[in-house]
Write a protein that holds these residues in place. Sequence first.
Motif, PDB file in Angstrom:
ATOM      1  N   ALA A 235       0.916  -1.389  -0.017  1.00 39.58           N
ATOM      2  CA  ALA A 235      -0.067  -0.038  -0.012  1.00 39.58           C
ATOM      3  C   ALA A 235       0.908   1.106   0.261  1.00 39.58           C
ATOM      4  N   CYS A 236       0.745   2.128  -0.851  1.00 41.33           N
ATOM      5  CA  CYS A 236       1.198   3.313  -1.095  1.00 41.33           C
ATOM      6  C   CYS A 236       1.025   4.238   0.179  1.00 41.33           C
ATOM      7  N   VAL A 237       2.071   4.599   1.109  1.00 42.89           N
ATOM      8  CA  VAL A 237       1.642   5.411   2.341  1.00 42.89           C
ATOM      9  C   VAL A 237       1.326   6.648   2.021  1.00 42.89           C
TER      10      VAL A 237
ATOM     11  N   GLN B 175      -3.120   3.770  -2.360  1.00 43.39           N
ATOM     12  CA  GLN B 175      -3.378   2.821  -3.474  1.00 43.39           C
ATOM     13  C   GLN B 175      -2.503   1.314  -3.243  1.00 43.39           C
ATOM     14  N   VAL B 176      -3.209   0.263  -3.398  1.00 38.46           N
ATOM     15  CA  VAL B 176      -2.692  -0.984  -3.079  1.00 38.46           C
ATOM     16  C   VAL B 176      -2.319  -1.954  -4.225  1.00 38.46           C
ATOM     17  N   ASP B 177      -1.130  -2.443  -4.381  1.00 39.24           N
ATOM     18  CA  ASP B 177      -0.830  -3.115  -5.384  1.00 39.24           C
ATOM     19  C   ASP B 177      -0.053  -4.503  -5.313  1.00 39.24           C
TER      20      ASP B 177
ATOM     21  N   LEU C  72       7.329   2.661  -8.506  1.00 42.46           N
ATOM     22  CA  LEU C  72       6.666   3.966  -7.842  1.00 42.46           C
ATOM     23  C   LEU C  72       5.174   3.598  -7.983  1.00 42.46           C
ATOM     24  N   CYS C  73       4.593   4.305  -6.997  1.00 36.84           N
ATOM     25  CA  CYS C  73       3.096   4.146  -7.020  1.00 36.84           C
ATOM     26  C   CYS C  73       2.374   4.739  -8.417  1.00 36.84           C
ATOM     27  N   PRO C  74       1.696   3.891  -9.094  1.00 35.67           N
ATOM     28  CA  PRO C  74       0.840   4.125 -10.357  1.00 35.67           C
ATOM     29  C   PRO C  74      -0.050   5.317 -10.353  1.00 35.67           C
TER      30      PRO C  74
ATOM     31  N   HIS D 173      -8.868  -9.526  -0.735  1.00 33.63           N
ATOM     32  CA  HIS D 173      -9.709  -8.527  -0.052  1.00 33.63           C
ATOM     33  C   HIS D 173      -9.050  -7.125   0.405  1.00 33.63           C
ATOM     34  N   ALA D 174      -7.605  -7.165   0.336  1.00 35.46           N
ATOM     35  CA  ALA D 174      -6.826  -6.006   0.228  1.00 35.46           C
ATOM     36  C   ALA D 174      -6.889  -5.140  -0.872  1.00 35.46           C
ATOM     37  N   GLY D 175      -7.310  -5.558  -1.781  1.00 32.05           N
ATOM     38  CA  GLY D 175      -7.662  -4.712  -3.087  1.00 32.05           C
ATOM     39  C   GLY D 175      -7.010  -5.307  -4.520  1.00 32.05           C
ATOM     40  N   PRO D 176      -5.897  -5.407  -4.568  1.00 35.53           N
ATOM     41  CA  PRO D 176      -5.314  -5.820  -5.842  1.00 35.53           C
ATOM     42  C   PRO D 176      -5.773  -7.419  -6.513  1.00 35.53           C
ATOM     43  N   ARG D 177      -5.784  -7.705  -7.703  1.00 39.73           N
ATOM     44  CA  ARG D 177      -6.188  -9.040  -8.403  1.00 39.73           C
ATOM     45  C   ARG D 177      -4.908  -9.421  -8.307  1.00 39.73           C
ATOM     46  N   VAL D 178      -4.851 -10.900  -8.015  1.00 38.31           N
ATOM     47  CA  VAL D 178      -3.707 -11.783  -8.060  1.00 38.31           C
ATOM     48  C   VAL D 178      -3.875 -12.905  -8.856  1.00 38.31           C
TER      49      VAL D 178
END
Length: 98
Positions: free
Chosen positions: A5-7, A11-13, A19-21, A64-69
């Motif tokens: 997660a970008c602080v 944004q969660v990746d 770099l944060c997109p 559930h945290a956000g990104p698809r894997v």
Amino acid sequence: MKVFACVACGQVDFPRRLLCPSCGRDEFAEVAASTGSVEEVTILHHRAGKTGGDIAYIATVLTHAGPRVIARLERLLAPGIVVSLRLESDGAIVGFSD
Ligand SMILES: [Zn+2]
């Protein structure tokens, strides 16, 4: 497993970006992503490098945290089922349902 997660903007990746997109910053916090919902499953036959005609179930999982894997399922599961996720030592993600 963990996602990032970008602080600055939240944004969660996954995997971790340079770099944060979303905002371009480069500081991330690890966030647990231990479960997700199966979205789509692809059945693969005859995996490269394996003998015996194994079948692999590869799923898109919305954590559930956000990104698809992309995760390998231990068995065939229908879309919508919630799976637990773990990161193997080789970097592969495995989804399993008890
Ligand atoms: Zn950001």
